[in-house]
Motif scaffolding. Structure first.
Motif, PDB file in Angstrom:
ATOM      1  N   HIS A 172       0.760  -1.174   0.131  1.00 53.59           N
ATOM      2  CA  HIS A 172      -0.079   0.044   0.081  1.00 53.59           C
ATOM      3  C   HIS A 172       0.934   1.249  -0.147  1.00 53.59           C
ATOM      4  O   HIS A 172       2.005   1.419   0.386  1.00 53.59           O
ATOM      5  CB  HIS A 172      -0.911  -0.072   1.289  1.00 53.59           C
ATOM      6  CG  HIS A 172      -1.768  -1.072   1.134  1.00 53.59           C
ATOM      7  ND1 HIS A 172      -2.921  -1.167   0.232  1.00 53.59           N
ATOM      8  CD2 HIS A 172      -2.039  -2.321   2.081  1.00 53.59           C
ATOM      9  CE1 HIS A 172      -3.568  -2.510   0.484  1.00 53.59           C
ATOM     10  NE2 HIS A 172      -3.021  -3.096   1.374  1.00 53.59           N
ATOM     11  N   PHE A 173       0.144   2.234  -0.484  1.00 53.71           N
ATOM     12  CA  PHE A 173       1.019   3.570  -0.640  1.00 53.71           C
ATOM     13  C   PHE A 173       0.185   4.679   0.162  1.00 53.71           C
ATOM     14  O   PHE A 173      -0.910   4.611   0.097  1.00 53.71           O
ATOM     15  CB  PHE A 173       1.129   4.220  -2.220  1.00 53.71           C
ATOM     16  CG  PHE A 173       1.645   3.269  -2.898  1.00 53.71           C
ATOM     17  CD1 PHE A 173       3.148   2.754  -2.643  1.00 53.71           C
ATOM     18  CD2 PHE A 173       0.998   2.422  -3.830  1.00 53.71           C
ATOM     19  CE1 PHE A 173       3.687   1.854  -3.493  1.00 53.71           C
ATOM     20  CE2 PHE A 173       1.835   1.540  -4.797  1.00 53.71           C
ATOM     21  CZ  PHE A 173       3.118   1.317  -4.336  1.00 53.71           C
ATOM     22  N   PRO A 174       0.757   5.733   0.772  1.00 55.25           N
ATOM     23  CA  PRO A 174       0.145   6.939   1.276  1.00 55.25           C
ATOM     24  C   PRO A 174      -0.272   7.582  -0.082  1.00 55.25           C
ATOM     25  O   PRO A 174       0.036   7.691  -0.901  1.00 55.25           O
ATOM     26  CB  PRO A 174       1.334   7.570   2.028  1.00 55.25           C
ATOM     27  CG  PRO A 174       2.571   7.268   1.406  1.00 55.25           C
ATOM     28  CD  PRO A 174       2.428   5.688   0.952  1.00 55.25           C
ATOM     29  N   ALA A 175      -1.575   8.355   0.410  1.00 55.77           N
ATOM     30  CA  ALA A 175      -2.252   9.185  -0.837  1.00 55.77           C
ATOM     31  C   ALA A 175      -2.398  10.553  -0.272  1.00 55.77           C
ATOM     32  O   ALA A 175      -2.692  10.809   0.554  1.00 55.77           O
ATOM     33  CB  ALA A 175      -3.366   8.376  -1.288  1.00 55.77           C
ATOM     34  N   VAL A 176      -2.374  11.436  -1.413  1.00 55.05           N
ATOM     35  CA  VAL A 176      -2.670  12.902  -1.170  1.00 55.05           C
ATOM     36  C   VAL A 176      -3.618  13.165  -2.481  1.00 55.05           C
ATOM     37  O   VAL A 176      -3.637  12.635  -3.544  1.00 55.05           O
ATOM     38  CB  VAL A 176      -1.390  13.758  -1.859  1.00 55.05           C
ATOM     39  CG1 VAL A 176      -1.517  15.155  -1.680  1.00 55.05           C
ATOM     40  CG2 VAL A 176      -0.330  13.571  -0.483  1.00 55.05           C
ATOM     41  N   VAL A 177      -4.655  14.012  -2.120  1.00 53.74           N
ATOM     42  CA  VAL A 177      -5.428  14.708  -2.894  1.00 53.74           C
ATOM     43  C   VAL A 177      -5.220  16.145  -3.038  1.00 53.74           C
ATOM     44  O   VAL A 177      -5.110  16.881  -2.081  1.00 53.74           O
ATOM     45  CB  VAL A 177      -7.185  14.524  -2.542  1.00 53.74           C
ATOM     46  CG1 VAL A 177      -7.960  15.362  -3.459  1.00 53.74           C
ATOM     47  CG2 VAL A 177      -7.360  13.354  -2.558  1.00 53.74           C
ATOM     48  N   LEU A 178      -5.005  16.542  -4.372  1.00 55.32           N
ATOM     49  CA  LEU A 178      -4.555  18.068  -4.428  1.00 55.32           C
ATOM     50  C   LEU A 178      -5.808  18.853  -4.957  1.00 55.32           C
ATOM     51  O   LEU A 178      -6.778  18.516  -5.736  1.00 55.32           O
ATOM     52  CB  LEU A 178      -3.588  18.144  -5.690  1.00 55.32           C
ATOM     53  CG  LEU A 178      -2.255  17.311  -5.813  1.00 55.32           C
ATOM     54  CD1 LEU A 178      -1.550  17.617  -7.094  1.00 55.32           C
ATOM     55  CD2 LEU A 178      -1.343  17.790  -4.458  1.00 55.32           C
ATOM     56  N   VAL A 179      -6.079  19.906  -3.894  1.00 56.95           N
ATOM     57  CA  VAL A 179      -7.214  20.707  -3.800  1.00 56.95           C
ATOM     58  C   VAL A 179      -6.846  21.935  -4.434  1.00 56.95           C
ATOM     59  O   VAL A 179      -6.097  22.871  -4.041  1.00 56.95           O
ATOM     60  CB  VAL A 179      -7.682  20.845  -2.396  1.00 56.95           C
ATOM     61  CG1 VAL A 179      -9.049  21.713  -2.433  1.00 56.95           C
ATOM     62  CG2 VAL A 179      -7.950  19.538  -1.722  1.00 56.95           C
TER      63      VAL A 179
END
Length: 245
Positions: A173-180
């Motif tokens: 698994h990977f950490p995840a980022v959502v760009l806002v």
């Protein structure tokens, strides 16, 4: 002669005032490009009264048809006769769409820079030395062989928006980022000219084994539909719902 052209550009820049973006339906990019090309044709044909018909209220005050005629005549005196349109390119800066119509005059090439507001009206005008469009260059820290990208849809139903998921190669698994996004109708890369800061972030983080989702802002993907609902739009509809999705 270059000095004279520069002075003309400065004078035009001083006339530019930005009007507030409208909430009405916005012409798509191809439509705005056609409007910009038609505007240049009207200048060439010296149909100045018709040329100003798509000016917003601010431009109507600072650049009436008589002033536009004076500016065009002065330009021709410096550059020689207009020869032809040779190309165009587009940019988006915040809520404004910009079309550069490259024109060949007898002595040099100039870009007619036409700025459109949210209604598709002309809200800014410059004549600037023509420059080739700058190309996007990935940042040095992005390592394309360490991640992949795939197209996705964010949300479901009438408000779904297209996006791009960048994710590291190999097993998760990977950490995840959502760009806002910030304010304005931005695309997934938050492009400004050749700069694509959201793509830079996504590729840089994915190169470091962090998955990144970026997507078209709702006010860009569904601009016309949202404009018809302007009285009821809040930050919830503009931003939060898609972030949560």
């Amino acid at each position: 002669m270059k000095k004279c052209v520069f002075l003309l550009v400065v004078a035009l820049a001083a006339c530019r005032l930005i009007a507030c973006a409208s909430q009405q339906e916005v012409p798509k990019a191809d439509g705005l490009t056609a409007l910009a090309k038609e505007f240049v044709e009207l200048l060439v044909e010296e149909e100045f009264s018709s040329a100003v018909s798509n000016f917003d209220s601010v431009m109507e005050k600072v650049m009436p048809s008589e002033k536009l005629q004076e500016v065009w005549k002065s330009l021709i005196a410096q550059t020689g006769p207009f020869r032809r349109q040779v190309g165009f390119r587009t940019e988006q800066v915040r809520q404004f769409d910009i079309v550069f119509v490259t024109c060949q005059f007898d002595k040099l090439a100039l870009d007619v820079k036409v700025v459109f507001n949210g209604e598709g009206q002309i809200t800014g005008l410059w004549f600037v030395p023509s420059q080739p469009a700058a190309e996007y260059k990935p940042p040095a820290y992005a390592k394309p062989d360490t991640f992949r990208e795939k197209e996705v849809l964010v949300g479901t139903g009438e408000w779904s928006v297209p996006g791009t998921l960048a994710f590291p190669a190999g097993e998760g698994h990977f950490p995840a980022v959502v760009l806002v996004h910030g304010s304005g109708p931005h695309g997934r890369d938050e492009s400004i000219g050749p700069n694509k800061p959201f793509r830079d972030l996504a590729w840089g983080l994915a190169s470091r084994r962090i998955a990144v989702l970026r997507y078209e802002k709702r006010t860009k993907e569904h601009a016309a539909k949202l404009a018809s609902m302007k009285a009821n739009i809040t930050v919830k509809e503009e931003t939060i719902e898609d972030v949560l999705a």
